[in-house]
Design a protein around this motif. Structure first.
Motif, PDB file in Angstrom:
ATOM      1  N   LYS A 192       0.825  -1.199   0.000  1.00  0.00           N
ATOM      2  CA  LYS A 192       0.000   0.000   0.000  1.00  0.00           C
ATOM      3  C   LYS A 192       0.864   1.256   0.000  1.00  0.00           C
ATOM      4  N   ARG A 193       0.365   2.262  -0.689  1.00  0.00           N
ATOM      5  CA  ARG A 193       1.040   3.552  -0.748  1.00  0.00           C
ATOM      6  C   ARG A 193       0.133   4.638  -0.174  1.00  0.00           C
ATOM      7  N   ALA A 194       0.742   5.721   0.266  1.00  0.00           N
ATOM      8  CA  ALA A 194       0.014   6.921   0.662  1.00  0.00           C
ATOM      9  C   ALA A 194       0.444   8.049  -0.269  1.00  0.00           C
ATOM     10  N   ILE A 195      -0.533   8.710  -0.861  1.00  0.00           N
ATOM     11  CA  ILE A 195      -0.277   9.748  -1.860  1.00  0.00           C
ATOM     12  C   ILE A 195      -0.737  11.082  -1.297  1.00  0.00           C
ATOM     13  N   PHE A 196       0.120  12.096  -1.412  1.00  0.00           N
ATOM     14  CA  PHE A 196      -0.148  13.413  -0.848  1.00  0.00           C
ATOM     15  C   PHE A 196      -0.134  14.443  -1.977  1.00  0.00           C
ATOM     16  N   LEU A 197      -1.268  15.089  -2.179  1.00  0.00           N
ATOM     17  CA  LEU A 197      -1.441  15.987  -3.311  1.00  0.00           C
ATOM     18  C   LEU A 197      -1.655  17.423  -2.860  1.00  0.00           C
ATOM     19  N   ASP A 198      -0.798  18.316  -3.293  1.00  0.00           N
ATOM     20  CA  ASP A 198      -1.116  19.738  -3.182  1.00  0.00           C
ATOM     21  C   ASP A 198      -2.387  19.990  -3.992  1.00  0.00           C
ATOM     22  N   PHE A 199      -3.114  21.026  -3.634  1.00  0.00           N
ATOM     23  CA  PHE A 199      -4.391  21.276  -4.320  1.00  0.00           C
ATOM     24  C   PHE A 199      -4.233  22.307  -5.444  1.00  0.00           C
ATOM     25  N   ASP A 200      -3.995  23.553  -5.102  1.00  0.00           N
ATOM     26  CA  ASP A 200      -3.949  24.631  -6.100  1.00  0.00           C
ATOM     27  C   ASP A 200      -2.733  24.500  -7.009  1.00  0.00           C
ATOM     28  N   GLY A 201      -2.975  24.391  -8.294  1.00  0.00           N
ATOM     29  CA  GLY A 201      -1.895  24.292  -9.261  1.00  0.00           C
ATOM     30  C   GLY A 201      -1.336  22.891  -9.429  1.00  0.00           C
ATOM     31  N   THR A 202      -1.828  21.965  -8.626  1.00  0.00           N
ATOM     32  CA  THR A 202      -1.399  20.561  -8.726  1.00  0.00           C
ATOM     33  C   THR A 202      -2.572  19.684  -9.129  1.00  0.00           C
ATOM     34  N   LEU A 203      -3.541  19.579  -8.240  1.00  0.00           N
ATOM     35  CA  LEU A 203      -4.747  18.800  -8.553  1.00  0.00           C
ATOM     36  C   LEU A 203      -5.841  19.668  -9.144  1.00  0.00           C
ATOM     37  N   SER A 204      -5.852  20.935  -8.782  1.00  0.00           N
ATOM     38  CA  SER A 204      -6.990  21.798  -9.102  1.00  0.00           C
ATOM     39  C   SER A 204      -6.585  23.075  -9.821  1.00  0.00           C
ATOM     40  N   LEU A 205      -7.452  23.484 -10.733  1.00  0.00           N
ATOM     41  CA  LEU A 205      -7.398  24.809 -11.334  1.00  0.00           C
ATOM     42  C   LEU A 205      -8.708  25.512 -11.013  1.00  0.00           C
ATOM     43  N   GLU A 206      -8.617  26.698 -10.410  1.00  0.00           N
ATOM     44  CA  GLU A 206      -9.799  27.503 -10.098  1.00  0.00           C
ATOM     45  C   GLU A 206     -10.846  26.709  -9.323  1.00  0.00           C
ATOM     46  N   ASP A 258      -9.053   2.129  -5.262  1.00  0.00           N
ATOM     47  CA  ASP A 258      -9.628   0.788  -5.385  1.00  0.00           C
ATOM     48  C   ASP A 258      -8.565  -0.305  -5.250  1.00  0.00           C
ATOM     49  N   LEU A 259      -7.306   0.066  -5.509  1.00  0.00           N
ATOM     50  CA  LEU A 259      -6.198  -0.881  -5.327  1.00  0.00           C
ATOM     51  C   LEU A 259      -5.727  -0.931  -3.876  1.00  0.00           C
ATOM     52  N   GLY A 260      -6.335  -0.109  -3.023  1.00  0.00           N
ATOM     53  CA  GLY A 260      -5.993  -0.127  -1.604  1.00  0.00           C
ATOM     54  C   GLY A 260      -5.069   0.978  -1.145  1.00  0.00           C
ATOM     55  N   HIS A 261      -4.735   1.918  -2.038  1.00  0.00           N
ATOM     56  CA  HIS A 261      -3.853   3.018  -1.673  1.00  0.00           C
ATOM     57  C   HIS A 261      -4.662   4.177  -1.081  1.00  0.00           C
ATOM     58  N   TYR A 262      -3.983   5.040  -0.361  1.00  0.00           N
ATOM     59  CA  TYR A 262      -4.625   6.175   0.302  1.00  0.00           C
ATOM     60  C   TYR A 262      -4.267   7.471  -0.422  1.00  0.00           C
ATOM     61  N   VAL A 263      -5.243   8.388  -0.486  1.00  0.00           N
ATOM     62  CA  VAL A 263      -5.008   9.671  -1.145  1.00  0.00           C
ATOM     63  C   VAL A 263      -5.402  10.806  -0.200  1.00  0.00           C
ATOM     64  N   PHE A 264      -4.438  11.676   0.085  1.00  0.00           N
ATOM     65  CA  PHE A 264      -4.652  12.826   0.960  1.00  0.00           C
ATOM     66  C   PHE A 264      -4.414  14.125   0.194  1.00  0.00           C
ATOM     67  N   ILE A 265      -5.216  15.140   0.499  1.00  0.00           N
ATOM     68  CA  ILE A 265      -4.913  16.495   0.062  1.00  0.00           C
ATOM     69  C   ILE A 265      -3.974  17.115   1.091  1.00  0.00           C
ATOM     70  N   SER A 266      -2.927  17.805   0.627  1.00  0.00           N
ATOM     71  CA  SER A 266      -2.004  18.500   1.515  1.00  0.00           C
ATOM     72  C   SER A 266      -1.850  19.933   1.015  1.00  0.00           C
ATOM     73  N   THR A 267      -2.366  20.883   1.791  1.00  0.00           N
ATOM     74  CA  THR A 267      -2.489  22.252   1.305  1.00  0.00           C
ATOM     75  C   THR A 267      -2.167  23.276   2.387  1.00  0.00           C
ATOM     76  N   GLY A 268      -1.891  24.480   1.947  1.00  0.00           N
ATOM     77  CA  GLY A 268      -1.737  25.584   2.881  1.00  0.00           C
ATOM     78  C   GLY A 268      -3.060  26.180   3.302  1.00  0.00           C
ATOM     79  N   ARG A 269      -4.134  25.837   2.600  1.00  0.00           N
ATOM     80  CA  ARG A 269      -5.454  26.366   2.965  1.00  0.00           C
ATOM     81  C   ARG A 269      -5.876  25.867   4.350  1.00  0.00           C
TER      82      ARG A 269
END
Length: 255
Positions: free
Chosen positions: A3-17, A33-44
């Motif tokens: 299993k992996r843990a994925i950390f995504l910045d929001f603005d300019g990475t995952l999201s536009l506007e 669905d493969l069992g990995h975890y997804v987190f948003i990591s942001t300054g907001r």
């Protein structure tokens, strides 16, 4: 596959506007669905991210305020807020100097000496008295200013009150002991994920410590060149669904 843990910045990475593309959402679901975890990591702050991001996708958790609050599902697994007297010092500094400032709590955003475009999104703090009367019990996550040039004495003040990042166009500060990289460590320990099985994606300077801490640091195609020089993987731009492309290459094509 571990299993992996994925950390995504929001603005300019995952999201536009404040929008997340269908392609990104589709790939995120396949990864989960493969069992990995997804987190948003942001300054907001938390209120500035969870209600917006959750409209598009069901994330496993949210890291807000540069790591000052972490949620996993419905549970808060970490919190570290500014002491009220620290916020008072920052408000006094902004009022005394006339510099524009933003102070965000878990559920609200405040502005001192607000610029015109702040007024639509933030409640003004016109005085220290207002702070005491209206914000005494607030959980403050981040202090920010659009100013980036500071005297040595002013910079010393920032470094005294918290962990400070000076970027092109703004300065931001979170409580001591908080960072996006520390948040990766906390989440990985909570979920039993090996450090080498973490993936972080970002596009700006406040993502650098997170990218360095992750097993794989993914830099967006729209990021500045100095960040790409240190990337483990350079993906497509945010506009071209770079998150979906990276996860397809790093996880789905290897499943």
């Amino acid at each position: 596959m571990e299993k992996r843990a994925i950390f995504l910045d929001f603005d300019g990475t995952l999201s536009l506007e404040n929008k997340v593309s269908e392609e990104n959402c589709k790939v995120l679901k396949l990864v989960q669905d493969l069992g990995h975890y997804v987190f948003i990591s942001t300054g907001r702050n938390h209120q500035g991210i969870e209600p917006i991001a959750s409209k598009f996708h069901s994330f496993d958790g949210y890291i807000s305020g540069l790591g000052s609050r972490i949620t996993f599902g419905e549970d808060v697994i970490f919190e570290n807020f500014f002491p009220f007297d620290t916020v008072e010092k920052a408000v006094r500094m902004f009022l005394d100097t006339g510099f524009p400032g933003i102070i965000t709590s878990v559920d609200c955003g405040y502005a001192v000496n607000p610029l015109e475009d702040y007024r639509m999104y933030f409640t003004e703090i016109p005085s220290v008295e207002y702070l005491y009367e209206n914000c005494k019990n607030s959980k403050f996550q981040k202090i920010e200013s659009r100013k980036t040039t500071w005297t040595p004495e002013q910079m010393e003040f920032w470094e005294e009150i918290g962990t400070t990042f000076v970027h092109e166009g703004y300065t931001e500060c979170c409580p001591h002991g908080c960072s996006k990289s520390k948040a990766i460590e906390i989440v990985a320990n909570k979920l039993g994920i090996k450090p080498e099985n973490t993936i972080a994606m970002g596009d700006s300077a406040n993502d650098i410590d997170m990218l360095d801490a992750a097993g794989i640091g993914v830099v967006m195609g729209n990021a500045p060149n100095f960040m790409k020089e240190k990337a483990d993987f350079i993906t497509k731009s945010c506009r071209d669904n770079g998150v979906a492309y990276a996860l397809s290459q790093l996880i789905l094509n290897k499943a």
